[in-house]
Design a protein around this motif. Sequence first.
Motif, mmCIF file in Angstrom:
data_model
loop_
_atom_site.group_PDB
_atom_site.id
_atom_site.type_symbol
_atom_site.label_atom_id
_atom_site.label_comp_id
_atom_site.label_asym_id
_atom_site.label_seq_id
_atom_site.Cartn_x
_atom_site.Cartn_y
_atom_site.Cartn_z
ATOM 1 N N TRP A 216 0.778 -1.220 -0.080
ATOM 2 C CA TRP A 216 0.017 -0.082 0.175
ATOM 3 C C TRP A 216 0.979 1.310 -0.102
ATOM 4 C CZ3 TRP A 216 -4.660 -0.114 -1.870
ATOM 5 C CH2 TRP A 216 -5.325 -1.410 -1.902
ATOM 6 N N GLY A 217 2.016 1.088 0.611
ATOM 7 C CA GLY A 217 2.943 2.066 0.556
ATOM 8 C C GLY A 217 3.530 2.567 -0.935
ATOM 9 N N ILE A 218 3.681 1.456 -1.608
ATOM 10 C CA ILE A 218 4.156 1.774 -3.087
ATOM 11 C C ILE A 218 2.974 2.071 -3.763
ATOM 12 C CG2 ILE A 218 4.910 0.453 -4.966
ATOM 13 C CD1 ILE A 218 6.474 -1.626 -3.233
ATOM 14 N N TRP A 219 1.700 1.457 -3.607
ATOM 15 C CA TRP A 219 0.551 1.871 -4.198
ATOM 16 C C TRP A 219 0.313 3.355 -4.237
ATOM 17 C CZ3 TRP A 219 -4.421 3.883 -4.226
ATOM 18 C CH2 TRP A 219 -5.439 3.290 -5.129
ATOM 19 N N ILE A 220 0.289 3.805 -2.956
ATOM 20 C CA ILE A 220 -0.084 5.319 -2.678
ATOM 21 C C ILE A 220 1.071 6.294 -3.455
ATOM 22 C CG2 ILE A 220 -0.328 7.086 -0.939
ATOM 23 C CD1 ILE A 220 -1.393 4.784 1.030
ATOM 24 N N ALA A 221 2.155 5.684 -3.299
ATOM 25 C CA ALA A 221 3.082 6.725 -4.084
ATOM 26 C C ALA A 221 3.161 6.638 -5.446
ATOM 27 C CB ALA A 221 4.560 6.240 -3.760
ATOM 28 N N PHE A 222 2.835 5.385 -6.158
ATOM 29 C CA PHE A 222 2.361 5.261 -7.592
ATOM 30 C C PHE A 222 1.279 5.941 -7.924
ATOM 31 C CE2 PHE A 222 1.135 2.589 -11.099
ATOM 32 C CZ PHE A 222 2.182 2.935 -11.946
ATOM 33 N N TYR A 223 0.163 5.985 -7.225
ATOM 34 C CA TYR A 223 -1.116 6.922 -7.527
ATOM 35 C C TYR A 223 -0.804 8.164 -7.463
ATOM 36 C CZ TYR A 223 -5.387 8.909 -6.635
ATOM 37 O OH TYR A 223 -6.448 9.756 -6.646
ATOM 38 N N ILE A 224 -0.142 8.754 -6.682
ATOM 39 C CA ILE A 224 0.134 10.217 -6.222
ATOM 40 C C ILE A 224 1.222 10.720 -7.513
ATOM 41 C CG2 ILE A 224 1.458 12.060 -5.014
ATOM 42 C CD1 ILE A 224 0.122 10.466 -2.601
ATOM 43 N N ASN A 225 2.034 10.022 -7.948
ATOM 44 C CA ASN A 225 2.871 10.306 -9.022
ATOM 45 C C ASN A 225 2.171 10.571 -10.222
ATOM 46 O OD1 ASN A 225 5.649 11.040 -10.018
ATOM 47 N ND2 ASN A 225 5.637 9.024 -11.110
ATOM 48 N N ILE A 226 1.191 9.333 -10.702
ATOM 49 C CA ILE A 226 0.420 9.475 -11.703
ATOM 50 C C ILE A 226 -0.694 10.752 -11.671
ATOM 51 C CG2 ILE A 226 -1.044 8.151 -13.222
ATOM 52 C CD1 ILE A 226 0.224 5.740 -12.000
ATOM 53 N N THR A 227 -1.409 10.857 -10.659
ATOM 54 C CA THR A 227 -2.334 11.887 -10.580
ATOM 55 C C THR A 227 -1.523 13.113 -10.842
ATOM 56 O OG1 THR A 227 -3.499 10.446 -8.963
ATOM 57 C CG2 THR A 227 -3.695 12.958 -8.851
ATOM 58 N N CYS A 228 -0.537 13.458 -10.296
ATOM 59 C CA CYS A 228 -0.021 14.587 -10.359
ATOM 60 C C CYS A 228 0.503 14.817 -11.689
ATOM 61 C CB CYS A 228 1.266 14.645 -9.344
ATOM 62 S SG CYS A 228 0.720 14.752 -7.658
ATOM 63 N N GLY A 229 1.082 13.780 -12.293
ATOM 64 C CA GLY A 229 1.469 13.797 -13.816
ATOM 65 C C GLY A 229 0.401 14.157 -14.574
ATOM 66 N N LEU A 230 -0.708 13.617 -14.481
ATOM 67 C CA LEU A 230 -1.884 13.727 -15.258
ATOM 68 C C LEU A 230 -2.499 15.042 -15.261
ATOM 69 C CD1 LEU A 230 -3.783 10.127 -15.256
ATOM 70 C CD2 LEU A 230 -2.267 11.283 -17.066
#
Length: 426
Positions: free
Chosen positions: A214-228
């Motif tokens: 979940w730590g990896i999932w959250i970080a990955f989600y945030i990176n994509i959300t900010c990028g998009l």
Amino acid sequence: MTRVTGNRWTSAIIPALLIHIPIGTVYCWSVFKQLIADRLHASSASVEWGFSLAIFFLGMSAAFAGPMVERNIKRSALVSMICFVVGFAGTGVSIAAGFLPGVFICYGVIMGIGLGVGYLTPVKNLMLWFADNKGLATGIAVAGFGLAKAIASPLMEYLIGTVGLVAMFLILAAVYAVMMFIGFLLIQRPAGWVYDPATSHVSRITILKKPVFWGIWIAFYINITCGLALISQEKDILHDMLAVLPQYTGLEPSAFAAAIAGVIGLVLAVDSVFNTAGRVGFSTISDHLKHRETVYQIIFIMSIAVCLLQIVTHSIDNAVLWAVLAMLFLINAGYGGGFSTLPVLLDQHFGTKTVSTTHGLTLSAWAFAGLSGNQLAAFVVAHAPDQAHRYAALIPVLAGLFTVGLISMCLVTYCGGKRDRKATAA
């Protein structure tokens, strides 16, 4: 350990590119979305759901396709080709029929499934073939996904101008069918590798119970959300920035008007280069680090820094173009690097044998980010207190989210270190 024999280029790298370059054209949506809206007499906002659905089904299909990829890479490559090509061609047919729900079904659902299965298919194969340089190998292949926009966008615009929108979809569907079919024929596991259900199968529930996941999932989600969020607004950000430059030069605005479109096109092309370079560069760096999550920490720190730089320079002079470009280019590089580094990060924490399953589950973050990124940016911009500089309101929000991502990835490092210490003590 499986002894790697055979040609790694024809069995892994080339087929990965032949699969990823076609499916990466999903990022060319902006080339034709307004044309679809005009052709179907629909609003741009309603048509936008085609792209959102494609990203959502990409992530969700990847989340469930992991076990299939583990068992039979040939089957997953074929499923990807069929779904992607049928969905892409079906989009053209739906446009010709004037049927907007058909665009959602074909481009969003059917093609989206092809995207998810196709994105996942080459990854573990590359890690098996390049066991000593897993980051570099996955970075090169995933770079094909990022580079697709730079390759396909001008080709799509040329075809639309010469043969029309519908024919463009049908012609490229045929081209992509050939590319992906060759990839299907070429792709194969290293000689001697055998699927072992006893060691390759892992319960999704077991993975979902682990805090590290979940730590990896959250970080990955945030990176994509900010990028998009940034990517969805960058064209307008650049347009507003270039529009105010004449007042600082003393020249007539008309002297800039003709050049603005060309400059924006050039910047967006350079963006694609940074995105691609980030995919290769950050994943390669990860091969030389003890903890792969360090790359994510570097990406988040870099992204926070360029956001703060933009905030500071904007408060002094809102026409500091270099600060805006630094923010766009480096966040795009980090956005791409987050994708290419993810498989080897999961490999570090969960092992290569189950990486297709863990990678697929983590890609579900992409599905939700595809729904939230654009909408977040649109909401912040629409409700900015200063509409004259409405895009500047987005930057502090991104800086805050990147900070949350950095904290999440630091916790992953802590949890991983704690686990290693327990293993050593045992």
